[in-house]
Design an enzyme around this catalytic site. Structure first.
Site, PDB file in Angstrom:
ATOM      1  N   SER A 146       0.833  -1.200   0.000  1.00 11.51           N
ATOM      2  CA  SER A 146       0.000   0.000   0.000  1.00 11.51           C
ATOM      3  C   SER A 146       0.869   1.251   0.000  1.00 11.51           C
ATOM      4  CB  SER A 146      -0.958  -0.045   1.193  1.00 11.51           C
ATOM      5  OG  SER A 146      -1.911   0.982   1.111  1.00 11.51           O
ATOM      6  N   ASP A 305      -2.427   6.342  -4.056  1.00 15.35           N
ATOM      7  CA  ASP A 305      -1.300   5.651  -3.437  1.00 15.35           C
ATOM      8  C   ASP A 305      -0.810   4.520  -4.341  1.00 15.35           C
ATOM      9  OD1 ASP A 305      -3.441   3.924  -3.059  1.00 15.35           O
ATOM     10  OD2 ASP A 305      -2.915   3.407  -1.002  1.00 15.35           O
ATOM     11  N   ASP A 307      -0.920   1.297  -4.602  1.00 14.62           N
ATOM     12  CA  ASP A 307      -1.805   0.230  -5.089  1.00 14.62           C
ATOM     13  C   ASP A 307      -3.176   0.770  -5.483  1.00 14.62           C
ATOM     14  OD1 ASP A 307      -2.486   0.637  -2.365  1.00 14.62           O
ATOM     15  OD2 ASP A 307      -3.387  -1.338  -2.241  1.00 14.62           O
ATOM     16  N   ASP A 309      -5.788   2.259  -4.139  1.00 13.63           N
ATOM     17  CA  ASP A 309      -7.078   2.073  -3.467  1.00 13.63           C
ATOM     18  C   ASP A 309      -7.471   3.294  -2.649  1.00 13.63           C
ATOM     19  OD1 ASP A 309      -5.247   1.753  -1.409  1.00 13.63           O
ATOM     20  OD2 ASP A 309      -6.110  -0.102  -0.636  1.00 13.63           O
TER      21      ASP A 309
END
Length: 566
Positions: A146, A305, A307, A309
């Site tokens: 993340s 960010d 990833d 999400d």
């Protein structure tokens, strides 16, 4: 097994490469480092795995990935009635070693008789959630850490509903791992061999198209708004992450054509070389995007960010300077916009439901009440919002769900995935900006109108770090101390109610290590250890006649709690 024995096992393991052996020999005399690497396995929990990338039992490396995936594979096989049900999706972000770890996980899953849908390159986490549901998988995993610093990697584990694992499933995996040898236990099938046998199927553009179509169907269209979509100028940065492809594509598809991408950050880079931290919660991450936005006279700045999400937002203030909106502010704006828009267009379902986390702003409760929306509060972690969607789906009422959000910059509209989604978040934020422009307003102005209508809420978060081997013990002792010797006041305000989420019989929610203090002036303080980092977070909700008064209230509370956190 003691850490000395574990170190010797790893040092002499034939599975280690020469480079890995050299890394372990280099620390042979550093007992503190050895103990830190081998005192315990890297924990697998409902958030999956996360740790720094080093050789050792307590870190992210290909051997730990194979070992944990073997345990996950055995739970998948035990939970499926027959081999035809055994399908799993595997995704990755653009971090160092992410592709290697994803392919290693795919090899283990395939060797256990599970058909693997492996993405052919980095994709957003929400697309992994989508793929689990789209291809009828029993599970999925995305190799990502993340927004953590570059030294980290991990993987998020998902179940058949497309949400991250519930506690019972994560515990089942952990129990399996106790019986599996790190090196001898994992089964493996060569990646190319798995592809040739049809055990590993590569996912590419067809999945992207299906996912984008699901997002696009939730686009908001107002009479006369199309022209205003073309007027809004947007600067976007993926912060070197995997939103670089699909976020610009969905914005252009839905008519938001005046898009400028920060070029140096449109490159996948596991070092995140142009930012100190790839975290859209931090305004400093937007420095380069802000330079571009000022130069090009843009209206707003978006950043996702690594990833993809979570999405952060900066808007142009009255002075022309770009100002960050918090996750709470963006969540409230979106809730207000979606409710008003669906009522205006006649698409609001009967008995609509929105969902937020317990640490998110109570301002959302006031907005939801105004529009006649049932707002449900759930534990922190988007899987709990996903669980509410699943419950509605089981009752054949999934259309009642209109929006979910967390204060940590995660948003979702629609049930097509069961995780926060920065792709749809970006689309809706930009369409919302276009709408307010069409009526001579702005996001900043609408936020002030909401405060004027419902009250000046301020939501702030402080974090206290507890690094090192003793960090978790200190955090645990601190939380236990707050329970053994309950606080009676904070900064002179009497505590009128304490909600302890370790008591599900009182909260009606699953047990969680969270304490919420309600003060006599209506303000709240939430104390919660992070689920992914060695931190205790304190969430403040204060009220004031204006921002300055609310901020002063927050500072009083924070100063009173600092000695307790020391």
């Amino acid at each position: 097994m003691c850490w000395e024995t574990a170190y010797e096992q790893w040092l002499n393991a034939p599975a280690l490469s020469q480079q890995e052996q050299e890394e372990l020999r280099a620390i042979q005399k550093d007992k503190m480092e050895l103990r830190e690497r081998f005192y315990a396995p890297l924990a697998f929990g409902t958030a999956g795995l996360r740790g720094t990338m080093k050789v050792g039992l307590h870190h992210m490396n290909v051997h730990v990935v194979r070992w944990v995936t073997q345990g996950f594979a055995e739970v998948i096989c035990a939970e499926s009635d027959w081999a035809g049900d055994r399908k799993a999706a595997v995704c990755m972000d653009g971090r160092k070693n992410s592709r290697r770890f994803a392919e290693a996980a795919a090899e283990v899953l395939a060797a256990n008789g599970i058909t693997v849908y492996l993405f052919d390159g980095p994709r957003p986490t929400p697309e992994l959630s989508f793929a689990v549901r789209e291809y009828g998988c029993i599970a999925g995993l995305n190799v990502t850490a993340s927004h953590n610093p570059k030294e980290y990697n991990g993987y998020k584990a998902y179940w058949c509903d497309g949400a991250q694992l519930q506690t019972e499933t994560a515990m089942a995996v952990s129990a399996r791992l106790e019986e599996i040898d790190v090196f001898a236990g994992p089964k493996r099938m060569d990646l190319q061999r798995g592809i040739e046998l049809g055990r590993i199927c590569l996912l590419g553009r067809s999945c992207d198209e299906a996912y984008l179509k699901a997002v696009e169907e939730l686009s908001t269209v107002w009479p006369g708004m199309e022209a205003d979509k073309e007027k809004v100028k947007i600067v976007y940065t993926p912060l070197h992450g995997c939103g670089y492809q699909l976020v610009p594509e969905i914005l252009c598809r839905t008519g938001l054509q005046r898009l400028l991408c920060e070029p140096s950050q449109m490159v996948l880079d596991g070092d995140f070389s142009t930012v100190e931290s790839p975290n859209p919660e931090y305004p400093e991450s937007f420095a380069r995007a802000a330079e571009l936005a000022i130069r090009e006279n843009a209206d707003l700045i978006l950043g996702t960010d690594p990833d993809c999400d979570r999405v952060g937002l900066l808007v142009r203030g009255p002075s022309g300077k770009f100002l960050p909106l918090s996750g709470n502010q963006t969540g409230v704006l979106l809730l207000d916009y979606i409710c008003a828009g669906r009522i205006e267009k006649g698409t609001m379902p009967k008995n609509p439901v929105a969902v937020k986390s317990i640490v998110s702003t109570p301002l959302a409760d006031a907005v939801a009440e105004h529009y006649g929306v049932e707002l449900r509060s759930v534990l922190t972690g988007f899987k709990w919002i996903g669980d509410q969607i699943a419950q509605l789906e089981a009752a054949d009422e999934v259309d009642r769900f209109i929006f979910g959000f967390e204060e940590s910059y995660g948003y979702l509209a629609g049930p097509y995935v069961r995780d926060k989604d920065a792709v749809i978040g970006s689309m809706l934020i930009c369409e919302m900006a276009a709408y307010y422009r069409s009526i001579g307003s702005s996001l900043k102005q609408r936020m002030e109108e909401i405060y004027a209508q419902y009250g000046r809420y301020l939501n702030k978060v402080d974090s206290f770090e507890f690094p090192g081997l003793s960090g978790m013990d200190k955090m645990s002792a601190l939380m236990q101390g707050l329970r053994d010797k309950p606080l009676t006041e904070i900064a002179g305000h009497a505590i009128v109610k304490v909600t302890d989420y370790q008591k599900p019989e009182e909260t009606g929610l699953p047990a969680a290590n969270v304490l919420i203090y309600k003060l006599d002036n209506g303000e709240t303080v939430v104390v919660r250890p992070s689920g992914t980092e060695p931190k205790i977070k304190i969430y403040y909700t204060t009220l004031g006649k204006n921002l300055e008064e609310a901020e002063a209230e927050k500072e009083k509370l924070a100063e009173a709690l600092k000695p307790i956190m020391a």
